[in-house]
Structure formats: structure tokens, C-alpha cells
Motif scaffolding. Structure first.
Motif, PDB file in Angstrom:
ATOM      1  N   ARG A 284       0.713  -1.400  -0.029  1.00 20.88           N
ATOM      2  CA  ARG A 284       0.096  -0.210  -0.034  1.00 20.88           C
ATOM      3  C   ARG A 284       0.875   1.140   0.043  1.00 20.88           C
ATOM      4  NH1 ARG A 284      -2.814  -2.851   3.993  1.00 20.88           N
ATOM      5  NH2 ARG A 284      -2.087  -1.388   5.611  1.00 20.88           N
ATOM      6  N   ALA A 285       2.126   1.247   0.991  1.00 20.49           N
ATOM      7  CA  ALA A 285       2.677   2.544   0.742  1.00 20.49           C
ATOM      8  C   ALA A 285       3.607   2.676  -0.327  1.00 20.49           C
ATOM      9  CB  ALA A 285       3.946   1.997   1.918  1.00 20.49           C
ATOM     10  N   LEU A 286       3.866   1.595  -1.351  1.00 18.79           N
ATOM     11  CA  LEU A 286       4.839   1.711  -2.377  1.00 18.79           C
ATOM     12  C   LEU A 286       4.106   1.806  -3.789  1.00 18.79           C
ATOM     13  CD1 LEU A 286       7.804  -0.347  -1.263  1.00 18.79           C
ATOM     14  CD2 LEU A 286       7.693   2.114  -1.424  1.00 18.79           C
ATOM     15  N   ALA A 290      -2.538   5.530  -4.870  1.00 18.97           N
ATOM     16  CA  ALA A 290      -2.795   5.849  -3.507  1.00 18.97           C
ATOM     17  C   ALA A 290      -2.443   7.271  -3.431  1.00 18.97           C
ATOM     18  CB  ALA A 290      -2.276   4.824  -2.346  1.00 18.97           C
ATOM     19  N   THR A 294      -2.320   8.384   2.428  1.00 22.34           N
ATOM     20  CA  THR A 294      -2.518   6.952   2.534  1.00 22.34           C
ATOM     21  C   THR A 294      -1.390   6.027   2.597  1.00 22.34           C
ATOM     22  OG1 THR A 294      -4.634   7.050   1.250  1.00 22.34           O
ATOM     23  CG2 THR A 294      -3.493   4.667   1.583  1.00 22.34           C
ATOM     24  N   ARG A 295      -0.335   6.710   1.758  1.00 18.35           N
ATOM     25  CA  ARG A 295       0.802   5.835   1.678  1.00 18.35           C
ATOM     26  C   ARG A 295       1.831   6.194   2.997  1.00 18.35           C
ATOM     27  NH1 ARG A 295       1.314   7.893  -3.826  1.00 18.35           N
ATOM     28  NH2 ARG A 295       2.865   9.332  -3.092  1.00 18.35           N
ATOM     29  N   THR A 322      11.593   3.497   3.731  1.00 21.43           N
ATOM     30  CA  THR A 322      10.209   3.946   3.131  1.00 21.43           C
ATOM     31  C   THR A 322       9.519   5.033   3.787  1.00 21.43           C
ATOM     32  OG1 THR A 322       9.984   1.858   2.259  1.00 21.43           O
ATOM     33  CG2 THR A 322       8.283   3.035   2.043  1.00 21.43           C
ATOM     34  N   MET A 326       8.693   9.162   2.339  1.00 19.85           N
ATOM     35  CA  MET A 326       7.306   9.695   2.413  1.00 19.85           C
ATOM     36  C   MET A 326       7.458  11.190   2.923  1.00 19.85           C
ATOM     37  SD  MET A 326       5.448   7.312   0.786  1.00 19.85           S
ATOM     38  CE  MET A 326       5.535   5.633   0.473  1.00 19.85           C
TER      39      MET A 326
END
Length: 455
Positions: A284-286, A290, A294-295, A322, A326
Motif C-alpha cells: 500500500r505504501a509503495l 494511492a 494513505t501511503r 520507506t 514519504m
């Protein structure tokens, strides 16, 4: 089996003022017609595996007897005869040279009997098509490989039938690989390495592997020494298609001792399984689609899970890296603390020089943005060579441009100009078009306070 389209490796500017691109002083005003030619890597320099044979045996079983979804495979499969490869579709100019180099490595380093054919039937068909066609077939994929298929048209017709089900294979005979023909040369090569390796070898990816392309963290982009050992073991005479997990497990200790005697002298590390919750949070983060908020939530969740697991390896570091990526535009100081935490765990994990280089690119960029050229140069010196060895042209070009800015800050203008010029051939391979290379140059130049202030 699917190389996912994750966030690009574009450099994020650390706390820069925004100025019009046409007003940015890059000090490399070179006409398109005089940009240096694209560079390519010469002889491969893979490093020997850092893991123990006991760990590699466990890796081998997880790689061969599970799919990325976690579904177990009943038997091992591979090609049982010499492998032929052909290219169809509309391949980009760089593909043939990269394919020839990869096939040579597979023959020489992994001992696999594999060759390219110009026409007729082949065991593996590599079809080069547009990215939009790949996304219509599999929306989350940058490239992929499928059994018993020779064209994307075949895949559309057969995708829900048993013939394309990996778990129903008894051996490998025919596979299709689908690569983008409108991506950068490096992106095409990266897909080629991962998908061809999975076409002939392991089907799984493991986040627990620090020195492998069989890892969705995308740190390694070409097959490593570890990967070649896994492939050499896959095609060893002691193994064959149809063997069960238990049968392969009995053979592996003696097989790995023969292929990798140094691995018997390395102590086994305790490695826990990667929970699905962490994998989902990282995806979901990468993943695409989105929003940033959200990430960031997903990256925070992954970091909490990693801490709760008690990890001290590259998975814990990747979580912090990560999250730092962000948040660095909104909280640069906190991002630097996450990078420092990532480096702490990487320093105690063998086989993570390339992971550290990714982090150092960010921390050096931050130092440049603060006018600290000496600090940036110290951070970049060793990692640049690690990235060159790993053949990541996009990261290499970025780090060389950072080095040039740091040299300028230190009053070493001639060295800076030479380094900047040398970076451009790598940038053309890593980022593709002239406009992308120039955008990279402008972005890195904006890190330098003297450029932002018009000095």
C-alpha cells in the motif's frame, strides 16, 4: 512472477524553494545533439553470497515451493532440456544487448544450457509490447511471466484456464514473458532479469533476502551472485522436476556444500517469516494509485509491524527508509532520523551495501541542501562504487550528480564539471529520454543552496 510498478526512484528535494525550471542554473547547458552517448556496464562483478548454506537451503525451499501469494506448490519444476529463447513484438534498441549479456551470465555463472534463437518455436518467448497493453492485462504489473503462453493475445484468451496455473505444472516447457518496449533501458533490463530468472527458476519473492532480485523491495535490479547460486542449484543434476519439498530438502545440504563450500563456514542466522500484514502495508505504501496520506499511514504501519516483530535486518531498515522517503518533504529532520535508524540496522546485516547506498543518496542530498559539501562527499564515496558494481545506472547517475554539487560547494569546480558530464551517459540508460535526464539535472542542482539563491 510479477514485477510490480512501485514508486519510481526519483530524487525528492529536501526542503528546497520552488523556482521555475527554466530559471534553474544547472551549469550543464548542453544541447540535445551534444549529450554524451548512453553508457553500458562491462564485465559483471557479482559478489559471493554472504549467507550460510543452512540459510540458503531454507531460502531455496521457500523460493521454489511457495508462490508470492503464500500458496504452496506440491513439487519443484524446471526445464529438463536445453532452453531456447526468442524475442517477438517490437523490442526497444537496448533489449538485444542486455539479453545477450544476461544469457551469457546464465551460461557462465549458473551453468544453464540456454541460448537465443532467431525464429521458430522456443521454450521462452519474450514479447515486447507497450506498457498500456501490459496494464490492460495485469493492472498492477510492470512486466510478468506466464506458463504455457507465447503471446499476450494468448494470455488474454487463456488467463483463467488451468494451463496458466503454476501450481498445476509438472515440468516447464513453454513460457511467455511480457516486457514494456516504451520504458527506460534500465527498466526493460530490470524486468528482463527478474522475469527470465523466474521463468527458469524460483517463482517466489522473499523480503527476507538481502542480496537478491527475488525480493519485492527492488533494491537489486540485476541478478546477484546469490541469485546465480540459487539458479545453479536449481539445475544441478541432483535435482529434477517432480521432486517434493522433503526430497529436495534432503539433497540440499550436500548440493550446496559442493557448489558453495564457503557457505558451510558461515553461521546460520535466525530469520523469521515475513507476515502478510507487513507485506500488505508495504504494498500500500509503495503501490500506485494511492494518495500520499494513505501511503504515509501504510509506511507507518509497516514500521510498527517491523518493530513488533523484533526485526534487526534489512526489512526493518526498509520500513524506516520507506517512511523517510514519504515524509521528507513535510518533515525533513524526522526523515533523517528514520534514515539513521535504517543505517543502524543495515550496518549489522551482511549483504546490504546496496541498501545503504540508497539511504546514503537521501542523506547526502540533505547535506547538500544544507550547504555541507564535505559531509555529502564523505557519504557518497564508497556507496557510488557499490552502486556501480550493482549496475544501477539510475541511482549511479543521481549519486554522481549529487557528488558534482558537493564538489561545487567545496570549490572544486573542474572536478564537479567532469563528474557531472560523466554522469549523463548513465542517466541516459537509467532515465531514458533527454527531457528526463535534464529534469534530473535540474532537480539535483536545486539542492544546492547557491543555485536556489541565484549565486
Amino acid at each position: 512472477m510479477i514485477k510490480r510498478a512501485l514508486l519510481s526512484m526519483a530524487l525528492v528535494l529536501a526542503g528546497c524553494d520552488t523556482v521555475p525550471l527554466q530559471d534553474t542554473p544547472t551549469r550543464a547547458q548542453i544541447a540535445d545533439s551534444t549529450l554524451p552517448p548512453m553508457k553500458s556496464f562491462s564485465a559483471p562483478r557479482p559478489q559471493v553470497p554472504s549467507r550460510s548454506n543452512a540459510n540458503i537451503a531454507a531460502d531455496f525451499l521457500a523460493l521454489h515451493f511457495e508462490l508470492e501469494s503464500g500458496r504452496e506448490l506440491p513439487i519443484m519444476t524446471r526445464f529438463e532440456n536445453p532452453i531456447t529463447v526468442r524475442v517477438t513484438g517490437a523490442p526497444p534498441p537496448s533489449l538485444q544487448a542486455d539479453l545477450a549479456r544476461l544469457l551469457s551470465r546464465l551460461r557462465n555463472e549458473a551453468g544453464i544450457d540456454i541460448r537465443q534463437v532467431g525464429s521458430g518455436a522456443a521454450n521462452i518467448t519474450i514479447e515486447a509490447v507497450g506498457r498500456s497493453e501490459i496494464r490492460r492485462a495485469l493492472p498492477q504489473a510492470a512486466c510478468f511471466v506466464v506458463p504455457n503462453i507465447t503471446s499476450l493475445a494468448d494470455f488474454r484468451r487463456e488467463r483463467r484456464r488451468e494451463k496458466t496455473n503454476w501450481s498445476l505444472l509438472s515440468t516447464r516447457e513453454t513460457l511467455g514473458i511480457f516486457l514494456p518496449n516504451d520504458a527506460t533501458p534500465q527498466e526493460v533490463r530490470d524486468c528482463l532479469h527478474e522475469e527470465l530468472a523466474q521463468a527458469i527458476g524460483p517463482l517466489n519473492d522473499l523480503y527476507s533476502l538481502p542480496e537478491s532480485v527475488f525480493n519485492d523491495d527492488n533494491m537489486h535490479t540485476v541478478l546477484t551472485g546469490y541469485d546465480m547460486l540459487i539458479l545453479r542449484a536449481t539445475y544441478a543434476p541432483e535435482l529434477r522436476s517432480g521432486m517434493t519439498r522433503a526430497q529436495v530438502a534432503r539433497v540440499l545440504p550436500d548440493l550446496l556444500a559442493r557448489l558453495n563450500p564457503a557457505g558451510n563456514g558461515i553461521g546460520r542466522q535466525r530469520v523469521s517469516r515475513t507476515p502478510r500484514s507487513w507485506i500488505d502495508a508495504m504494498q500500500r505504501a509503495l503501490g500506485p494509485g494511492a494518495g500520499l496520506e494513505t501511503r504515509v499511514r501504510a509506511a507507518n504501519e509497516a514500521t510498527r509491524i517491523a518493530q513488533g516483530q523484533g526485526w534487526t535486518d534489512q526489512r526493518r531498515a526498509f520500513s524506516h527508509y520507506t517512511l523517510g522517503r514519504m515524509i521528507q518533504m513535510s518533515d525533513a529532520d524526522l526523515a533523517q532520523r528514520h534514515y539513521a535508524t535504517a543505517l543502524k540496522f543495515l550496518d549489522q546485516t551482511p549483504g546490504t551495501d546496496l541498501h545503504k547506498a540508497h539511504v546514503r543518496a537521501q542523506t547526502a542530498a540533505y547535506a547538500i541542501s544544507r550547504g555541507d559539501g564535505a559531509n555529502a562527499l564523505a557519504q557518497l564515496r564508497g556507496p557510488i562504487e557499490d552502486v556501480r558494481r550493482a549496475e544501477n545506472a539510475a541511482l549511479l547517475a543521481t549519486m554522481m550528480l549529487l557528488q558534482a554539487e558537493a564538489l561545487d560547494l567545496e570549490g572544486r569546480g573542474e572536478e564537479a564539471a567532469a563528474t557531472r558530464l560523466d554522469s549523463l551517459g548513465w542517466a541516459r540508460y537509467g532515465f531514458g529520454s533527454d527531457w528526463a535526464v535534464r529534469a534530473l539535472m535540474r532537480d539535483v542542482a536545486l539542492l544546492n543552496p547557491r543555485n536556489r539563491l541565484g549565486g
